[in-house]
Scaffold this motif. Structure first.
Motif, PDB file in Angstrom:
ATOM      1  N   ARG A  50       0.837  -1.205   0.000  1.00  6.65           N
ATOM      2  CA  ARG A  50       0.000   0.000   0.000  1.00  6.65           C
ATOM      3  C   ARG A  50       0.871   1.254   0.000  1.00  6.65           C
ATOM      4  N   ARG A  52       2.539   1.704  -3.344  1.00  2.00           N
ATOM      5  CA  ARG A  52       1.602   2.209  -4.352  1.00  2.00           C
ATOM      6  C   ARG A  52       1.357   3.704  -4.175  1.00  2.00           C
ATOM      7  N   ASN A  87       2.420   6.360  -6.946  1.00  2.00           N
ATOM      8  CA  ASN A  87       1.382   7.213  -7.535  1.00  2.00           C
ATOM      9  C   ASN A  87       1.828   8.673  -7.558  1.00  2.00           C
ATOM     10  N   SER A 109       2.659   2.206 -11.432  1.00  2.00           N
ATOM     11  CA  SER A 109       1.562   2.315 -10.473  1.00  2.00           C
ATOM     12  C   SER A 109       0.495   1.257 -10.736  1.00  2.00           C
ATOM     13  N   SER A 168      -0.644  -1.948  -8.277  1.00  2.00           N
ATOM     14  CA  SER A 168      -2.061  -2.120  -7.955  1.00  2.00           C
ATOM     15  C   SER A 168      -2.542  -3.509  -8.357  1.00  2.00           C
ATOM     16  N   THR A 212      -4.075  -6.695  -5.915  1.00  2.29           N
ATOM     17  CA  THR A 212      -5.482  -7.044  -6.093  1.00  2.29           C
ATOM     18  C   THR A 212      -5.808  -8.389  -5.443  1.00  2.29           C
TER      19      THR A 212
END
Length: 438
Positions: free
Chosen positions: A233, A236, A240, A303, A307, A311
């Motif tokens: 997390r 990411r 981002n 990015s 992600s 998932t």
């Protein structure tokens, strides 16, 4: 050496596959793991799990490791999975059973996340400074060329008068927003997960607030599961923010590629910045800006990759997350390189003067001309229709003397206010209080 070794050997191909390139990237985590291990040892002593002599021995060994990992040629021996196993081996080899105590009340899981949190926090701070430096360069060039006009386009059609000052300061102000995003990412990374162990804490009476203070984190990540959920997390969120900055650099580089072309001819660069063709001797290609554009765009894909890996991963650690580390670090390496080469190259730019004297730009002043009619009392829609009719009947006479005076226009760039926004973004990550400034 493996932290999880139990006397059973792993097949070589499996070991090579699962270790991957951890040893390479862990070189960048080494200093942070040493720092966190020292804080962890101090906390263990305060909580009664280490004698003072044992603490001093561990701190001595960690100090030696700190000197080792700071060397430019430091590498992790191939007999170790990662930096974390190497640190424990070094302490155990030097101090025997005392070295084995360093792993009390922690897991490799929170050990890795802690080092990553520290790495990202430091890297973001350096990136913020680098981005601010590039923004300041854009503001300097904007001031230098503020009065040199250039065409403004919409839909790649001639639109309205612009200027080099307006164009470049637009990117300087956009970089302010990128810095705000980087600062926000740093808020997430500046949390201490150490002591969460494998994600469910432990039955040791440790003091996580003390390690937070000793390491220098802003705050503790309270919940042990939430601490583990930082892995992936946090990468990411950081990527981002990096990707957003990459998009800004890519867009500016794309503008430059277009404006260097002979059909536009808005600007040029010293020969040392351009490259040539193997067959066409007249070519001066903008390769450096094309690569900045491509690499900035490629960051958007990183990015998405992270992600995708995250998932549907259930709560808890999974080896899938090993893949996010090189993506994160390579993103930092790439964006830092882009800022460096862009800063060097942009300083070699020469804008073209008297661009708007060319006949093809005559209609740039159609809006200024009809606005003059409006200022004289004619309703805007009537002025618009009259201007369209004058253009259609070749009766259009442009008014090139209309002044642009409002804030953020070619006649009032507001560079001082953009500079204040930049410093506010760097210092506090927001623009609060600036709206009232003149």
């Amino acid at each position: 050496m493996k932290l999880w070794e139990k006397g059973i050997s792993t097949e070589a191909s499996i070991e090579n596959f699962t270790v991957g390139n951890d040893r390479h990237y862990d070189r960048y985590l080494a200093i942070y793991d040493v720092k966190a291990s020292a804080a962890h040892a101090r906390m263990l002593h305060k909580c009664g799990f280490l004698e003072l002599l044992e603490l001093n021995q561990l701190l001595e060994g960690l100090s030696e490791l700190e000197e080792q990992v700071a060397l430019a040629d430091f590498s992790i021996p191939e007999s170790f999975e990662d930096i974390h196993s190497y640190i424990e081996y070094y302490l155990t080899d030097k101090f025997g059973s005392v070295g084995k105590k360093i792993h009390t009340a922690r897991s490799r899981n929170d050990q890795v996340i802690t080092a990553l949190q520290l790495y990202v926090t430091d890297s973001l701070e350096q990136l913020i400074e680098g981005t601010a430096g590039f923004a300041r360069l854009l503001l300097e060039i904007s001031e230098k060329h503020r009065d040199i006009l250039m065409p403004g386009y919409t839909h790649l059609q001639v639109a309205m008068p612009s200027s080099f000052g307006l164009w470049l300061s637009a990117y300087a102000e956009t970089l302010c927003d990128d810095i705000v995003a980087l600062k926000a990412a740093a808020v997430v990374s500046n949390q201490n997960p150490l002591g969460s162990a494998a994600g469910y804490g432990s039955n040791f009476g440790i003091d996580r607030l003390l390690t937070t203070e000793l390491i220098g984190f802003e705050v503790v990540k309270v919940n042990s599961i939430a601490s583990q959920m930082l892995r992936g997390r946090m990468e990411r969120i950081a990527v981002n923010a990096i990707a957003q900055l990459g998009a800004t650099l890519s867009k500016l580089a794309g503008d430059i590629c277009l404006y260097m072309g002979q059909d536009f001819g808005f600007l040029s660069f010293d020969d040392e910045i351009t490259t040539g063709s193997s067959i066409m001797p007249h070519k001066k290609n903008p390769d450096v800006f094309e690569l900045i554009r491509a690499k900035g765009n490629a960051l958007q894909g990183v990015s998405v990759q992270i992600s995708t890996i995250l998932t549907n991963l259930p709560t808890g650690y999974h080896r899938d997350l090993q893949l996010t580390k090189p993506m994160l670090m390579d993103s930092f390496f790439t964006i830092e390189e882009l800022l460096s080469i862009f800063s060097f190259s942009l300083s070699k730019m020469t804008p073209s003067k008297a661009l708007l004297e060319q006949e093809k730009y005559t209609y740039l002043w159609s809006v200024d001309t009809l606005n003059t009619m409006v200022s004289s009392g004619m309703p805007f829609r009537d002025a618009y229709k009259k201007m369209a009719e004058d253009i259609a009947t070749n009766n259009y006479v442009p008014n090139k003397e209309a002044a642009h005076t409002h804030l953020g226009s070619i006649g009032n760039l507001g560079l001082d206010l953009i500079s204040k926004k930049l410093e506010a973004a760097v210092q506090r990550g927001n623009y609060s209080g600036l709206s009232s400034e003149k």
